[in-house]
Every structure is written in C-alpha cells, then in structure tokens.
Design a protein around this motif. Structure first.
Motif, short mmCIF file in Angstrom:
data_model
loop_
_atom_site.label_atom_id
_atom_site.label_comp_id
_atom_site.label_asym_id
_atom_site.label_seq_id
_atom_site.Cartn_x
_atom_site.Cartn_y
_atom_site.Cartn_z
N LEU A 83 -52.02 -31.58 54.73
CA LEU A 83 -51.24 -32.51 55.55
C LEU A 83 -51.28 -33.90 54.93
O LEU A 83 -52.16 -34.22 54.13
N PHE A 84 -50.32 -34.75 55.32
CA PHE A 84 -50.29 -36.14 54.85
C PHE A 84 -51.18 -36.97 55.76
O PHE A 84 -50.83 -37.19 56.93
N PRO A 85 -52.32 -37.46 55.29
CA PRO A 85 -53.28 -38.13 56.18
C PRO A 85 -52.79 -39.44 56.78
O PRO A 85 -53.28 -39.87 57.82
N HIS A 86 -51.80 -40.09 56.14
CA HIS A 86 -51.32 -41.38 56.63
C HIS A 86 -50.20 -41.24 57.66
O HIS A 86 -49.71 -42.24 58.19
N LEU A 87 -49.80 -39.98 57.95
CA LEU A 87 -48.72 -39.75 58.90
C LEU A 87 -49.26 -39.12 60.18
O LEU A 87 -50.30 -38.45 60.19
N SER A 88 -48.52 -39.32 61.27
CA SER A 88 -48.88 -38.70 62.55
C SER A 88 -48.52 -37.21 62.51
O SER A 88 -47.87 -36.73 61.57
N VAL A 89 -48.94 -36.50 63.55
CA VAL A 89 -48.58 -35.08 63.65
C VAL A 89 -47.06 -34.92 63.65
O VAL A 89 -46.51 -34.08 62.92
N TYR A 90 -46.38 -35.75 64.45
CA TYR A 90 -44.92 -35.68 64.51
C TYR A 90 -44.31 -35.93 63.13
O TYR A 90 -43.43 -35.19 62.68
N GLU A 91 -44.79 -36.96 62.45
CA GLU A 91 -44.22 -37.32 61.14
C GLU A 91 -44.50 -36.24 60.10
O GLU A 91 -43.67 -36.01 59.21
N ASN A 92 -45.67 -35.60 60.19
CA ASN A 92 -45.96 -34.49 59.27
C ASN A 92 -44.98 -33.35 59.48
O ASN A 92 -44.43 -32.81 58.51
N ILE A 93 -44.78 -32.96 60.74
CA ILE A 93 -43.88 -31.83 61.02
C ILE A 93 -42.45 -32.18 60.63
O ILE A 93 -41.72 -31.34 60.09
N ALA A 94 -42.06 -33.42 60.86
CA ALA A 94 -40.67 -33.84 60.61
C ALA A 94 -40.40 -34.20 59.16
O ALA A 94 -39.24 -34.43 58.78
N PHE A 95 -41.44 -34.20 58.32
CA PHE A 95 -41.31 -34.75 56.97
C PHE A 95 -40.16 -34.11 56.18
O PHE A 95 -39.31 -34.81 55.63
N GLY A 96 -40.12 -32.79 56.11
CA GLY A 96 -39.08 -32.12 55.32
C GLY A 96 -37.69 -32.37 55.86
O GLY A 96 -36.73 -32.55 55.09
N LEU A 97 -37.56 -32.38 57.17
CA LEU A 97 -36.26 -32.64 57.79
C LEU A 97 -35.80 -34.07 57.49
O LEU A 97 -34.61 -34.31 57.27
N VAL A 99 -36.65 -35.86 54.83
CA VAL A 99 -36.27 -35.91 53.42
C VAL A 99 -34.85 -35.40 53.23
O VAL A 99 -34.07 -35.92 52.41
N LYS A 100 -34.49 -34.37 54.01
CA LYS A 100 -33.13 -33.81 53.94
C LYS A 100 -32.11 -34.63 54.72
O LYS A 100 -30.94 -34.25 54.81
N LYS A 101 -32.60 -35.74 55.33
CA LYS A 101 -31.75 -36.67 56.06
C LYS A 101 -31.04 -36.02 57.25
O LYS A 101 -29.86 -36.28 57.50
N ASN A 102 -31.74 -35.15 57.96
CA ASN A 102 -31.20 -34.60 59.20
C ASN A 102 -31.10 -35.71 60.25
O ASN A 102 -31.92 -36.63 60.24
N PRO A 103 -30.14 -35.63 61.16
CA PRO A 103 -30.03 -36.64 62.23
C PRO A 103 -31.30 -36.72 63.05
O PRO A 103 -31.96 -35.71 63.29
N ALA A 104 -31.65 -37.92 63.51
CA ALA A 104 -32.89 -38.15 64.23
C ALA A 104 -33.00 -37.31 65.49
O ALA A 104 -34.07 -36.77 65.80
N ASP A 105 -31.89 -37.15 66.22
CA ASP A 105 -31.95 -36.36 67.46
C ASP A 105 -32.17 -34.88 67.17
O ASP A 105 -32.86 -34.17 67.92
N GLU A 108 -35.89 -34.47 66.25
CA GLU A 108 -36.72 -34.51 67.45
C GLU A 108 -36.65 -33.20 68.22
O GLU A 108 -37.67 -32.69 68.69
N LYS A 109 -35.46 -32.63 68.32
CA LYS A 109 -35.28 -31.36 69.03
C LYS A 109 -36.05 -30.23 68.35
O LYS A 109 -36.76 -29.45 69.00
N LYS A 110 -35.92 -30.14 67.02
CA LYS A 110 -36.58 -29.06 66.29
C LYS A 110 -38.09 -29.21 66.32
O LYS A 110 -38.83 -28.22 66.50
N VAL A 111 -38.58 -30.43 66.12
CA VAL A 111 -40.02 -30.66 66.12
C VAL A 111 -40.60 -30.33 67.50
O VAL A 111 -41.65 -29.69 67.60
#
Length: 349
Positions: A83-97, A99-105, A108-111
């Motif tokens: 895991l990325f130690p400097h990121l929160s749980v949410y930011e870790n899970i959302a990281f790949g999405l 990077v692919k520039k998925n819409p924020a909403d 949030e829904k997928k995470v």
C-alpha cells in the motif's frame, strides 16, 4: 480466457519450464506448491513483470506476451499488501481509477461499493499505517478489484494473517468472487484455501506444473509420489500389483492391499488418505475389501484431529476427531483393526 502456452523463463539459477495453463472466464484457479516452486514468478510473468524467454500468453484471444503491464487490465495483490503509506485508505483504493482520470463521482461510487463488500467502509478516512494486517489486506484487495480487472492475481494474500482473520478473509474472497465473477489466479501452499475457494487447482514444483484438476481429484488421486506426500496422503506404499477380475492386489512387504485399479502390472505406488481408514477395536461388518489387524504405535493430538499410527505389518496413519478418539478409548500398544474400501486405494507409477 487466459492461456499460457509453453511459457519458459530463466531467472538466475531458477527457471519455469514449459508452463501450460488454460483458465476459463470467471474461474477461480489456485496454484499450489511448496516454497521455491516458482508460484510467484508465474503470476509476475502473467502480469508482465518478467518477459518469458519462450512461449506465449493470451488474454481474451489477444497475445499479451510482451504487452506493457499497464495495458493488460490485470491486477495483482501481494502478501505484504504494498500500500502507499502516505495515502488514506480511500486514496489507496481510488489510486488506479484516479490515474485513469475517472470522474470523481464514479470513483466514489466504486470505492464505496467495494469497501462495503470487504467491510472497510468505516476505515476510508484513515491512514493505512495504523491498520491491522487484515484491514491492510482488505484495502489491497479493494484497490485491485475496483479496477474491474480481466484477471485478479493473488500472491499468498492470506499467509501473513492470523488464523481467525484468514478464515474471515477467505469467506470475503468467496463472496467477492461470486459478486464480481472476476477470473482469479491465487497462489498458496494452504490446503484450506484450495478447498474453500478453488474451482480448479494446479500443482507446481521446481518450475513445472505436474498436475491439474478439481481439488478432490488432485488430493485423492495424486499422479506422483511428490504430490501424494505434498497433499498429506501419509499412507504411500511401494509394491507389486497383479490385476484380477474387477480389482487388483498390491503386495507390500507380504501384505495384500485390494484396489479397484485394473490393467496395471509391475511395480507401483499405492496411497490411502488417513481419513479414508476406519479404526475399530473389533473387525467391522462391512463390504470393504481391506481389513488388517495392527498395534497402535503412537497417538498425536493435533488440536481438532487425533493422528494414530498403527503397525499392521506395514505402517498406517489414520485420523479421528477428538470425539471419535474419546469414544474408541484406545492407548498406545492396543490391538486395533484398520478397514478401508478398495476404491480408497489410489494407484500410480
């Protein structure tokens, strides 16, 4: 869906040799093998970390042998989380999405959906540094599955966890697989993970796949002495086999063991799983073809099961539940009877 054709690769003194494996869409396949067998290298070759020296990898009919890892739509989870130690749980899970520039909403829904399935919704705001091992692994699995990969690669994902956490996560992996129908290739040396998760298992040893099949087939019908020993068969005998009408007899040190195997002659191995052997104080009235009297040599309490070694001219190992052992009331030195069916005797070269 995923096919490895004659994959060979040499890394230092270790090599994979002509790995052939086909995985159907939505299948959960477990690669089983001892430490150093090459299990992780198989996953990393599929992920694109190592290019093979020869052979090919196809995903959904497309050759991805030398495709960039980021273009394969394959996610991988290691046993040490990464895991990325400097990121929160949410930011870790959302990281790949992200990077692919998925819409924020959409992110949030997928995470939220994946975190809910894995029971970490209440942790999304937290730093990963202070999470327990189970929480970190749930976060790592969430980060992988949220990408909706074609294939999810799991490298001993439960090995670093305590027994109770491991059991809970096995159930969550099962539920996750049923929910998303993701194709999974899971590496382990833990038999419980095989039986609770796998549709099919491939046994790897010294860089070679030496048997594939459904779990019960591999465990009850090993194709080599190594597999029989590795899966805990315990009772493995070397003897001479002679075929008769509808059955065969394997003679081991003067003891005749009846098997349903036919058409085989000469020197063979015969194996019987400990749980297939019935233990009694008196001869049992049963159609089982094998019944031998012996002396209890040792009794070992392994927690949930009790292992009993019996000398019946050749050594046998059988197991009883603690309740069964208490009911039979035997001690070392007692005379007992071993009974098992001819169908329980597996014969291999």
């Amino acid at each position: 869906m995923l096919e490895l054709k004659d994959i060979s690769i040499k890394l230092g003194e270790f090599s994979l040799e002509k790995i052939n494996l086909s995985i159907e869409k939505g299948e959960y396949v477990v690669i089983l093998g001892p430490t150093g067998a090459g299990k992780t290298i198989v996953l990393e070759t599929i992920a694109g970390i190592y290019p093979p020296d020869s052979g090919s990898i196809e995903l959904n009919g497309e050759d991805i042998t030398f495709a960039d890892p980021k273009d394969r739509n394959i996610s991988m989870v290691y046993q040490d989380y990464m895991l990325f130690p400097h990121l929160s749980v949410y930011e870790n899970i959302a990281f790949g999405l992200s990077v692919k520039k998925n819409p924020a909403d959409e992110i949030e829904k997928k995470v939220s959906e994946v975190a809910g399935i894995l029971g970490i919704s209440h942790l999304l705001h937290r730093s990963v540094i202070n999470l327990s091992g189970g929480e970190k692994q749930r976060t790592a699995i969430s980060r992988a599955i949220v990408m909706e990969p074609d294939v999810l690669l799991l490298d001993e994902p439960l090995s670093a966890l305590d027994v109770r956490t491991r059991e809970r996560l096995r159930k969550e992996l099962k539920r996750l697989h049923m929910r998303f129908k993701t194709t999974v290739l899971h590496v382990t040396h833990n038999f419980e993970e095989v039986f609770s998760l796998a549709d099919r298992v491939a046994v790897l040893n010294q860089g070679k796949i030496i048997q594939t099949g459904v779990p019960n087939q591999v465990f009850s019908q090993p194709e080599s002495k190594f597999i029989a020993e590795f899966v805990g068969t315990e009772n493995i005998f070397r003897g001479d086999i002679t075929s008769g009408s509808g059955c065969s007899v394997i003679t081991v040190d003067g003891l005749d063991i009846v098997s349903t195997a036919t058409g085989i002659e000469g020197k063979v191995y015969a194996s019987v799983r400990p749980e297939d052997i019935m233990l009694s104080r008196e001869p049992l009235k049963t159609p089982a073809r094998n019944s031998f009297e012996g002396i209890v040599e040792s009794i070992t309490n392994n927690g949930t099961m009790v292992e009993i070694r019996v000398d019946a001219g050749i050594p046998f190992v059988t197991v009883l539940t603690r309740r069964g052992f208490s009911d039979i009331g035997i001690m070392e030195g007692d005379s007992v009877f071993l009974t098992f069916k001819a169908a329980a005797v597996h014969v291999f070269s």
